[in-house]
Design an enzyme around this catalytic site. Structure first.
Site, short mmCIF file in Angstrom:
data_model
loop_
_atom_site.label_atom_id
_atom_site.label_comp_id
_atom_site.label_asym_id
_atom_site.label_seq_id
_atom_site.Cartn_x
_atom_site.Cartn_y
_atom_site.Cartn_z
N LYS A 215 71.98 82.55 41.46
CA LYS A 215 70.68 83.09 41.07
C LYS A 215 69.61 82.71 42.10
O LYS A 215 68.75 83.54 42.45
CB LYS A 215 70.28 82.56 39.68
CG LYS A 215 68.91 83.05 39.20
CD LYS A 215 68.86 84.56 39.07
CE LYS A 215 67.46 85.05 38.69
NZ LYS A 215 67.05 84.66 37.35
N CYS A 269 60.45 84.05 38.88
CA CYS A 269 61.70 83.91 39.64
C CYS A 269 61.47 83.82 41.14
O CYS A 269 61.64 82.77 41.74
CB CYS A 269 62.62 85.08 39.33
SG CYS A 269 63.35 85.03 37.68
#
Length: 418
Positions: A215, A269
């Site tokens: 990720k 993010c």
């Protein structure tokens, strides 16, 4: 894949990821207990309503609550599996802040029973899933965790990072491939059994550390590419070149795909995750760190342009279009637009007219005597300077004749033909 039945699943953190995940699982006929620290959020959800903006989520939540498959609470209750989806910001010096995860884990620990599964979805530095086991072992010495016995643990731990796009979360939760990393192979297989309840995409099995890094890699890759576009826009400004036209021409090459520049990079993010890699390997992550610095400096570039424009007016009336970090959502987390507007206010550049169609009130940090949250039409009638910070659809659809006789600083390039 193993064949395991989950009667009750608990989702810890009912925000932009946790609530959609809880609603989608509940729609499959599974009992879901959602846990959040916000009394307001819990009350709203238990009324069958939502406290965030996301297409189709309202119908899912209403149905799940009405049928009794979803309930929200402030205190964790026993379940067969727990999915942790809480924030992972950073502290001063861009150090990862794992306090939300640690707090969630320690609240779950007392209700754990043998055979339970814990999945961390929060984007995290490498090694965080292992730390979860250590934190729980301190509280529950009656249970065996994977780091203590990989062959036969009482509790299974895995990491499965979310990888959805705001505005498309419901469909991507189901359609997207998932990377599932277990502390052990058995942990990963247990987690795979849970995700197969609602995921149509491929479930890709690996270890927890690789899943954590996957990720971070995805978002760092995007950050580096955005940094290239943002740096290019600064260079083009100096060389008196239209960056939008330049990118359009360059992208006609069959192997080139330059992204669009903007006022910076925001969200929970891309603006955060690369720092987790830099923190873990500061000497090696040179390109990733530089990309972060380029993107973090872009708001100052926009502000310098605005200062120059505002100085030409006796009474600047600045319409700031958009606060969200991306188009057509209400998410202001780490938004460069918010930071830009905050500086405009603190420097008293002029009257600040904020247009953000997805919120009903301004965040406290943007409150001020010369600050108003108004409609787009009101802004067009009042402002003499237009600053575009978010490319909401409503802005793109506006007729550009309304911009005549106004100075436009379009940081998103939505009116690039002007």
């Amino acid at each position: 894949m193993i064949n395991k039945k989950f009667n009750t699943i608990s989702v810890i953190g009912l925000g932009y990821i946790g609530l959609p995940t809880a609603a989608v699982i509940a729609s499959r006929g599974i009992n879901v207990i959602g846990v959040d620290v916000s009394q307001e959020a819990v009350e709203i959800i238990n009324q069958g309503k939502i406290h965030i903006v996301e297409p189709d989520l309202d119908m899912l939540v209403q149905s799940a609550v009405t049928t009794g498959k979803l309930k929200a609470t402030l205190i964790p209750e026993p379940a067969d599996a727990f999915i942790i989806a809480v924030p992972t910001p950073f502290k001063d010096g861009h150090k990862p802040d794992l306090s939300f995860i640690e707090s969630a884990v320690k609240k779950i620990a007392p209700v754990l029973k043998k055979g339970d599964l814990l999945i961390l979805e929060s984007t995290s530095p490498v090694g965080t899933t292992e730390k979860m086991g250590e934190w729980m072992a301190e509280i529950r010495d009656d249970l065996v965790f994977p780091h203590q016995s990989s062959d036969n643990p009482d509790i299974h731990l895995a990491h499965c990072p979310e990888r959805v796009l705001p505005g498309y979360i419901i469909q991507e939760l189901v359609a997207n491939d998932r990377v599932i990393g277990g502390i052990t192979q058995q942990c990963a297989l247990e987690a795979e059994a849970l995700y197969k309840i609602f995921v149509k995409g491929a479930c890709l099995i690996t270890d927890a550390r690789t899943a954590e890094m996957a990720k971070l890699t995805e978002n760092s890759f995007r950050d580096v590419n955005i940094a290239f576009a943002n740096e290019l826009s600064v260079i083009c400004d100096k060389l008196k070149i239209n960056v939008w036209e330049l990118i359009s021409l360059a992208n006609r090459h069959p192997r080139v795909n330059v992204l669009s520049p903007g006022p910076g990079v925001g969200g929970h993010c891309i603006a955060v995750d690369p720092w987790f890699i830099v923190d873990s390997a500061p000497e090696e992550a040179r390109l990733i760190a530089m990309a972060r610095e380029v993107n973090d400096s872009k708001p100052d570039f926009v502000l310098n342009k605005l200062r120059s424009i505002a100085s030409e007016f006796k009474t600047p009336k600045i319409a700031c279009l958009g606060l969200a970090f991306k188009a057509d959502i209400d998410d202001l987390r780490e938004s460069p637009a918010v930071e830009i507007v905050k500086k405009i206010i603190s420097e008293n550049m002029g009257q600040v007219l904020i247009v953000e169609p997805h919120i009903s009130k301004l965040p406290e940090q943007l409150m001020g005597e010369q600050v108003e949250l108004i409609s787009l039409d009101q802004a067009m009638d009042t402002a003499n300077i237009i600053l575009t910070l978010t490319d909401h659809s409503v802005f793109k659809q506006m007729k550009t004749d309304k911009l005549k006789e106004k100075i436009v600083l379009d940081a998103r390039g939505i009116w690039r033909e002007m």
